[in-house]
Structures are given as C-alpha cells and as structure tokens.
Scaffold this motif. Structure first.
Motif, PDB file in Angstrom:
ATOM      1  N   ILE A 139       0.802  -9.521   8.697  1.00 19.84           N
ATOM      2  CA  ILE A 139       2.038  -8.866   9.113  1.00 19.84           C
ATOM      3  C   ILE A 139       2.298  -7.695   8.174  1.00 19.84           C
ATOM      4  N   LYS A 140       2.626  -6.531   8.759  1.00 19.39           N
ATOM      5  CA  LYS A 140       2.930  -5.337   7.983  1.00 19.39           C
ATOM      6  C   LYS A 140       4.337  -4.851   8.306  1.00 19.39           C
ATOM      7  N   VAL A 141       4.985  -4.293   7.280  1.00 21.74           N
ATOM      8  CA  VAL A 141       6.308  -3.706   7.441  1.00 21.74           C
ATOM      9  C   VAL A 141       6.313  -2.344   6.761  1.00 21.74           C
ATOM     10  N   HIS A 142       6.785  -1.310   7.439  1.00 23.56           N
ATOM     11  CA  HIS A 142       6.910   0.014   6.850  1.00 23.56           C
ATOM     12  C   HIS A 142       8.265   0.125   6.145  1.00 23.56           C
ATOM     13  N   VAL A 143       8.227   0.595   4.892  1.00 23.43           N
ATOM     14  CA  VAL A 143       9.437   0.679   4.074  1.00 23.43           C
ATOM     15  C   VAL A 143       9.484   2.047   3.403  1.00 23.43           C
ATOM     16  N   GLY A 144      10.648   2.692   3.433  1.00 20.84           N
ATOM     17  CA  GLY A 144      10.815   3.968   2.757  1.00 20.84           C
ATOM     18  C   GLY A 144      10.999   3.787   1.259  1.00 20.84           C
ATOM     19  N   GLU A 145      10.872   4.895   0.521  1.00 18.94           N
ATOM     20  CA  GLU A 145      10.929   4.822  -0.943  1.00 18.94           C
ATOM     21  C   GLU A 145      12.268   4.297  -1.441  1.00 18.94           C
ATOM     22  N   LYS A 146      13.362   4.667  -0.787  1.00 20.34           N
ATOM     23  CA  LYS A 146      14.686   4.259  -1.248  1.00 20.34           C
ATOM     24  C   LYS A 146      15.280   3.147  -0.400  1.00 20.34           C
ATOM     25  N   GLU A 147      14.451   2.509   0.433  1.00 19.05           N
ATOM     26  CA  GLU A 147      14.919   1.411   1.284  1.00 19.05           C
ATOM     27  C   GLU A 147      14.653   0.063   0.618  1.00 19.05           C
ATOM     28  N   GLN A 148      15.404  -0.917   1.051  1.00 18.25           N
ATOM     29  CA  GLN A 148      15.178  -2.290   0.629  1.00 18.25           C
ATOM     30  C   GLN A 148      14.623  -3.100   1.800  1.00 18.25           C
ATOM     31  N   ILE A 149      13.974  -4.188   1.462  1.00 17.78           N
ATOM     32  CA  ILE A 149      13.448  -5.110   2.458  1.00 17.78           C
ATOM     33  C   ILE A 149      13.853  -6.514   2.056  1.00 17.78           C
ATOM     34  N   SER A 150      14.125  -7.371   3.044  1.00 21.09           N
ATOM     35  CA  SER A 150      14.570  -8.733   2.749  1.00 21.09           C
ATOM     36  C   SER A 150      13.488  -9.522   2.037  1.00 21.09           C
ATOM     37  N   ARG A 205       1.948   3.349  -7.734  1.00 23.17           N
ATOM     38  CA  ARG A 205       2.276   4.485  -6.878  1.00 23.17           C
ATOM     39  C   ARG A 205       1.237   5.585  -7.115  1.00 23.17           C
ATOM     40  N   LYS A 206       0.819   6.231  -6.059  1.00 19.65           N
ATOM     41  CA  LYS A 206      -0.286   7.183  -6.191  1.00 19.65           C
ATOM     42  C   LYS A 206       0.104   8.472  -6.897  1.00 19.65           C
ATOM     43  N   ASP A 207       1.393   8.718  -7.068  1.00 21.71           N
ATOM     44  CA  ASP A 207       1.814   9.909  -7.794  1.00 21.71           C
ATOM     45  C   ASP A 207       2.238   9.578  -9.224  1.00 21.71           C
ATOM     46  N   TYR A 208       1.789   8.437  -9.724  1.00 18.82           N
ATOM     47  CA  TYR A 208       2.204   7.985 -11.054  1.00 18.82           C
ATOM     48  C   TYR A 208       1.156   8.384 -12.089  1.00 18.82           C
ATOM     49  N   ASP A 209       1.596   9.007 -13.172  1.00 18.52           N
ATOM     50  CA  ASP A 209       0.690   9.400 -14.260  1.00 18.52           C
ATOM     51  C   ASP A 209       0.677   8.285 -15.311  1.00 18.52           C
ATOM     52  N   GLU A 261       5.572  -9.079  -8.407  1.00 20.79           N
ATOM     53  CA  GLU A 261       4.431  -8.203  -8.703  1.00 20.79           C
ATOM     54  C   GLU A 261       4.543  -6.885  -7.939  1.00 20.79           C
ATOM     55  N   VAL A 262       4.931  -6.955  -6.656  1.00 23.61           N
ATOM     56  CA  VAL A 262       5.062  -5.736  -5.861  1.00 23.61           C
ATOM     57  C   VAL A 262       6.179  -4.858  -6.413  1.00 23.61           C
ATOM     58  N   TRP A 263       7.297  -5.471  -6.821  1.00 23.68           N
ATOM     59  CA  TRP A 263       8.367  -4.694  -7.451  1.00 23.68           C
ATOM     60  C   TRP A 263       7.880  -4.046  -8.742  1.00 23.68           C
ATOM     61  N   ASP A 264       7.133  -4.793  -9.551  1.00 23.95           N
ATOM     62  CA  ASP A 264       6.658  -4.308 -10.841  1.00 23.95           C
ATOM     63  C   ASP A 264       5.692  -3.143 -10.683  1.00 23.95           C
ATOM     64  N   MET A 265       4.823  -3.183  -9.678  1.00 22.38           N
ATOM     65  CA  MET A 265       3.782  -2.177  -9.512  1.00 22.38           C
ATOM     66  C   MET A 265       4.197  -1.016  -8.600  1.00 22.38           C
ATOM     67  N   VAL A 307       0.867  -1.178   0.000  1.00 20.17           N
ATOM     68  CA  VAL A 307       0.000   0.000   0.000  1.00 20.17           C
ATOM     69  C   VAL A 307       0.902   1.226   0.000  1.00 20.17           C
ATOM     70  N   ASP A 308       0.539   2.222  -0.792  1.00 21.41           N
ATOM     71  CA  ASP A 308       1.337   3.439  -0.913  1.00 21.41           C
ATOM     72  C   ASP A 308       0.699   4.566  -0.116  1.00 21.41           C
ATOM     73  N   TRP A 309       1.476   5.160   0.785  1.00 13.15           N
ATOM     74  CA  TRP A 309       1.064   6.346   1.554  1.00 13.15           C
ATOM     75  C   TRP A 309       2.077   7.447   1.224  1.00 13.15           C
ATOM     76  N   PRO A 310       1.907   8.173   0.135  1.00 13.65           N
ATOM     77  CA  PRO A 310       2.963   9.064  -0.353  1.00 13.65           C
ATOM     78  C   PRO A 310       3.321  10.202   0.594  1.00 13.65           C
ATOM     79  N   ARG A 311       2.449  10.599   1.503  1.00 11.57           N
ATOM     80  CA  ARG A 311       2.745  11.696   2.422  1.00 11.57           C
ATOM     81  C   ARG A 311       3.441  11.216   3.689  1.00 11.57           C
ATOM     82  N   ARG A 312       3.564   9.914   3.860  1.00 14.84           N
ATOM     83  CA  ARG A 312       4.212   9.390   5.058  1.00 14.84           C
ATOM     84  C   ARG A 312       5.715   9.262   4.829  1.00 14.84           C
ATOM     85  N   GLU A 313       6.501   9.375   5.885  1.00 12.57           N
ATOM     86  CA  GLU A 313       7.958   9.290   5.736  1.00 12.57           C
ATOM     87  C   GLU A 313       8.360   7.941   5.143  1.00 12.57           C
TER      88      GLU A 313
END
Length: 246
Positions: free
Chosen positions: A167-178, A223-227, A193-197, A141-147
């Motif tokens: 289970i949820k994990v918060h990830v930044g735009e330029k961060e990686q997750i295992s 991404r919610k800011d994607y045209d 699919e998550v990487w692609d979208m 899920v994309d929350w573009p206004r969140r850090e």
C-alpha cells in the motif's frame, strides 16, 4: 738337481699372441668408468622473492575449422507494471470508492495507491477483513520534484492467505499522515524511523521522536536534497569540539 721354474720369469706367449707387458698400466688395472657430468646447481632465490610458479603447458589451439561461438542472447527487459483489477481490488473499491487511487501488479506484487484522508480506515479494513495481519515493513521514498514528494510504503503479509500486498500513500512535505501504530504494533518503531530519516509527521503516534540519530540533529538525512556531509561536520564541531570525524 733339476732346475725349478722361476716365478719371476715372464710367461711364454702362445704362437700368434701379442706379447704382454706386465709393467703396462693397462695390463694391471681395468679402465676407469667415465664419471657422469652433474647438472649445475640452481642459484639460491633472493630473500623475500616470491616463489617461481611451475611451468604450465600452453593451451591447445582451437581445432582448425571449428565453428565460432554463438553470441550471448540479449538480456530480457524487466517486466513492466500492469493494471490490476482482480477481486481484491474490486472489494477495496466497493468499500472506499475514490479512496483507491491506483492499482497495479509488478513482479507478482499487488500494489494499491490510496488516499491519505482514508489511509487509517483502509489500514484497519486491510487487517481485519482482508487478513493482512503482518506489517513486514513501513518505509518512504522521496521524489523531490513531485508536488507530493513522499511515498509512504507499507509491505503487508497475510498468514491466512499466504499473500503479500503493498500500500502506498502520497504525502506532501508539509502534510501529516495518520499513524497506524494502533493497527499494527510494529508501526510504532517503523514510523519513528521514517520520521527520523525523512521528516514525515505521523499524527497520533504515541512517541514520535528520533530513534537513529541524536535528538539535537538538524534535518533528515534520507531526503535527496540533504547535504549530510555538511551536517555531519557541523554536528561534530558543535558536540565533540573537533573539526571533523572523517
């Protein structure tokens, strides 16, 4: 020789009878019955005109003095998430401490928010100890206004306990997750699919490439800011040589 009666002589009327005129039409034929007047034929319907529906009886009016209908009851508000502190959460906290950031229940669904640094370790514990051996879905899920703008979300099921866990994990735009493709094999395709979208990078994934879009596609459509309309026109112009596919 006696005179024979003449058949052509008119009969002798009895006293008091009215004379009968044989030449009168009324004496020879009975009166004709009056013919019934036929209904005029209906004009033929115009070609292509819809059939006329049969006449329906109007609804009976409401009985005088009937009580009005009661108003519809107001809709109930959806249940709000509640803090969760059951035995399951206590076991997780005993093992991972601050790695369990939040825990709540929403619509009978247990939800844990975990630290990204301990994500893979928590995933293995969830499968091996808590017996959530089916990864039903992995999405974001994309929350573009969140850090940390992304939530990576895992929906899990335990056959042994007939329970579900999210289970949820918060990830930044330029961060990686295992990647957890080594924990649940279904994560291989779901992480792609998550990487692609969304463009979320899963470190250690065996083949993190596009799975839904062409390899040369630019950007991440969910991404919610994607045209997406501009990107669609640009890709079609570059790869198909036409202005638009709309």
């Amino acid at each position: 020789m006696p005179n024979e009666p003449d058949d052509k002589q008119p009969p002798v009327n009895a006293p008091g009878d009215k004379p009968v005129n044989e030449a009168s039409p009324a004496a020879q034929k009975p009166p004709a019955a009056t013919p019934a007047v036929a209904a005029p034929p209906k004009p033929p319907a115009a070609a292509g005109a819809p059939p006329v529906p049969p006449a329906t009886k109007p609804a009976a009016p409401a009985a005088a003095g009937a009580p009005p209908k009661p108003p519809a009851p107001p809709k109930e508000a959806p249940p709000k998430p509640e803090p969760l502190d059951n035995d399951l959460v206590k076991r997780y906290k005993n093992c991972f401490g601050e790695g369990i950031r939040e825990a709540w229940i929403d619509r009978k669904q247990s939800i844990l928010v975990v630290d990204a640094a301990q994500y893979e370790e928590i995933a293995r514990y969830t499968r091996d100890v808590e017996q959530f051996n089916l990864l039903a879905d992995l999405t974001a899920v994309d929350w573009p206004r969140r850090e940390k703008r992304f939530d990576v979300v895992l929906n899990l099921y335990s056959f042994a306990k007939n329970e579900r866990l999210r289970i949820k994990v918060h990830v930044g735009e330029k961060e990686q997750i295992s990647s957890v493709a080594g924990v649940w094999s279904t994560a291989n395709w779901l992480e792609r699919e998550v990487w692609d979208m969304f463009g979320i990078v899963f470190a250690g994934h065996p083949n993190l490439t596009r799975i839904l879009l062409p390899d040369e596609w630019q950007g991440f459509p969910l991404r919610k800011d994607y045209d997406i309309l501009t990107q669609d026109i640009a890709w079609i112009r570059e790869n198909l040589g036409i202005e638009s596919g709309q």
